[in-house]
Scaffold this motif. Sequence first.
Motif, PDB file in Angstrom:
ATOM      1  N   MET A   1       0.810  -1.183   0.000  1.00  0.00           N
ATOM      2  CA  MET A   1       0.000   0.000   0.000  1.00  0.00           C
ATOM      3  C   MET A   1       0.864   1.261   0.000  1.00  0.00           C
ATOM      4  N   VAL A   2       1.930   1.240   0.758  1.00  0.00           N
ATOM      5  CA  VAL A   2       2.832   2.391   0.830  1.00  0.00           C
ATOM      6  C   VAL A   2       3.508   2.599  -0.519  1.00  0.00           C
ATOM      7  N   ALA A   3       3.860   1.504  -1.184  1.00  0.00           N
ATOM      8  CA  ALA A   3       4.534   1.611  -2.485  1.00  0.00           C
ATOM      9  C   ALA A   3       3.634   2.287  -3.509  1.00  0.00           C
ATOM     10  N   VAL A   4       2.368   1.959  -3.493  1.00  0.00           N
ATOM     11  CA  VAL A   4       1.427   2.584  -4.435  1.00  0.00           C
ATOM     12  C   VAL A   4       1.347   4.080  -4.164  1.00  0.00           C
ATOM     13  N   GLY A   5       1.274   4.454  -2.922  1.00  0.00           N
ATOM     14  CA  GLY A   5       1.227   5.869  -2.563  1.00  0.00           C
ATOM     15  C   GLY A   5       2.483   6.610  -2.984  1.00  0.00           C
ATOM     16  N   LEU A   6       3.626   5.973  -2.762  1.00  0.00           N
ATOM     17  CA  LEU A   6       4.888   6.618  -3.139  1.00  0.00           C
ATOM     18  C   LEU A   6       5.040   6.744  -4.649  1.00  0.00           C
ATOM     19  N   LEU A   7       4.496   5.788  -5.385  1.00  0.00           N
ATOM     20  CA  LEU A   7       4.585   5.859  -6.846  1.00  0.00           C
ATOM     21  C   LEU A   7       3.580   6.854  -7.420  1.00  0.00           C
ATOM     22  N   SER A   8       2.417   6.960  -6.803  1.00  0.00           N
ATOM     23  CA  SER A   8       1.406   7.854  -7.354  1.00  0.00           C
ATOM     24  C   SER A   8       1.617   9.308  -6.921  1.00  0.00           C
ATOM     25  N   LEU A   9       2.313   9.531  -5.840  1.00  0.00           N
ATOM     26  CA  LEU A   9       2.536  10.891  -5.357  1.00  0.00           C
ATOM     27  C   LEU A   9       3.179  11.789  -6.414  1.00  0.00           C
ATOM     28  N   PRO A  10       4.294  11.399  -7.033  1.00  0.00           N
ATOM     29  CA  PRO A  10       4.879  12.294  -8.041  1.00  0.00           C
ATOM     30  C   PRO A  10       3.981  12.494  -9.272  1.00  0.00           C
ATOM     31  N   VAL A  11       3.185  11.500  -9.601  1.00  0.00           N
ATOM     32  CA  VAL A  11       2.287  11.642 -10.748  1.00  0.00           C
ATOM     33  C   VAL A  11       1.254  12.731 -10.472  1.00  0.00           C
ATOM     34  N   PHE A  12       0.605  12.657  -9.322  1.00  0.00           N
ATOM     35  CA  PHE A  12      -0.442  13.626  -9.019  1.00  0.00           C
ATOM     36  C   PHE A  12       0.122  15.006  -8.705  1.00  0.00           C
ATOM     37  N   VAL A  13       1.292  15.064  -8.107  1.00  0.00           N
ATOM     38  CA  VAL A  13       1.947  16.360  -7.908  1.00  0.00           C
ATOM     39  C   VAL A  13       2.300  16.956  -9.268  1.00  0.00           C
ATOM     40  N   GLY A  14       2.765  16.111 -10.182  1.00  0.00           N
ATOM     41  CA  GLY A  14       3.067  16.584 -11.542  1.00  0.00           C
ATOM     42  C   GLY A  14       1.832  17.105 -12.249  1.00  0.00           C
ATOM     43  N   TYR A  15       0.708  16.388 -12.124  1.00  0.00           N
ATOM     44  CA  TYR A  15      -0.544  16.873 -12.705  1.00  0.00           C
ATOM     45  C   TYR A  15      -0.910  18.238 -12.118  1.00  0.00           C
ATOM     46  N   GLY A  16      -0.777  18.360 -10.815  1.00  0.00           N
ATOM     47  CA  GLY A  16      -1.111  19.620 -10.159  1.00  0.00           C
ATOM     48  C   GLY A  16      -0.249  20.763 -10.646  1.00  0.00           C
ATOM     49  N   LEU A  17       1.047  20.506 -10.763  1.00  0.00           N
ATOM     50  CA  LEU A  17       1.952  21.548 -11.253  1.00  0.00           C
ATOM     51  C   LEU A  17       1.673  21.876 -12.723  1.00  0.00           C
ATOM     52  N   LEU A  18       1.447  20.860 -13.503  1.00  0.00           N
ATOM     53  CA  LEU A  18       1.200  21.065 -14.933  1.00  0.00           C
ATOM     54  C   LEU A  18      -0.069  21.868 -15.160  1.00  0.00           C
ATOM     55  N   PHE A  19      -1.159  21.475 -14.503  1.00  0.00           N
ATOM     56  CA  PHE A  19      -2.441  22.120 -14.745  1.00  0.00           C
ATOM     57  C   PHE A  19      -2.648  23.379 -13.909  1.00  0.00           C
ATOM     58  N   SER A  20      -1.648  23.788 -13.143  1.00  0.00           N
ATOM     59  CA  SER A  20      -1.734  25.087 -12.482  1.00  0.00           C
ATOM     60  C   SER A  20      -1.249  26.195 -13.415  1.00  0.00           C
ATOM     61  N   ASN A  21      -0.737  25.809 -14.564  1.00  0.00           N
ATOM     62  CA  ASN A  21      -0.294  26.769 -15.568  1.00  0.00           C
ATOM     63  C   ASN A  21      -1.474  27.096 -16.485  1.00  0.00           C
ATOM     64  N   PRO A  22      -1.917  28.361 -16.512  1.00  0.00           N
ATOM     65  CA  PRO A  22      -3.087  28.713 -17.326  1.00  0.00           C
ATOM     66  C   PRO A  22      -2.903  28.426 -18.820  1.00  0.00           C
TER      67      PRO A  22
END
Length: 55
Positions: A1-22
Amino acid sequence: MVAVGLLSLPVFVGYGLLFSNPRIVAIYVRLRRWFEAVFAMAFGLAGAKLLSPGL
């Protein structure tokens, strides 16, 4: 369970950073219909392949 969280964290942070750009959001909104069409075809083909062994 921890491994899934650690792998998905950079993906969702990347989405957040990417889509915060207008500018990126504007490009996505303009091309959204094409993205959805491509993904719909891909999922449709995958479903057809699962349903019929001949494809």
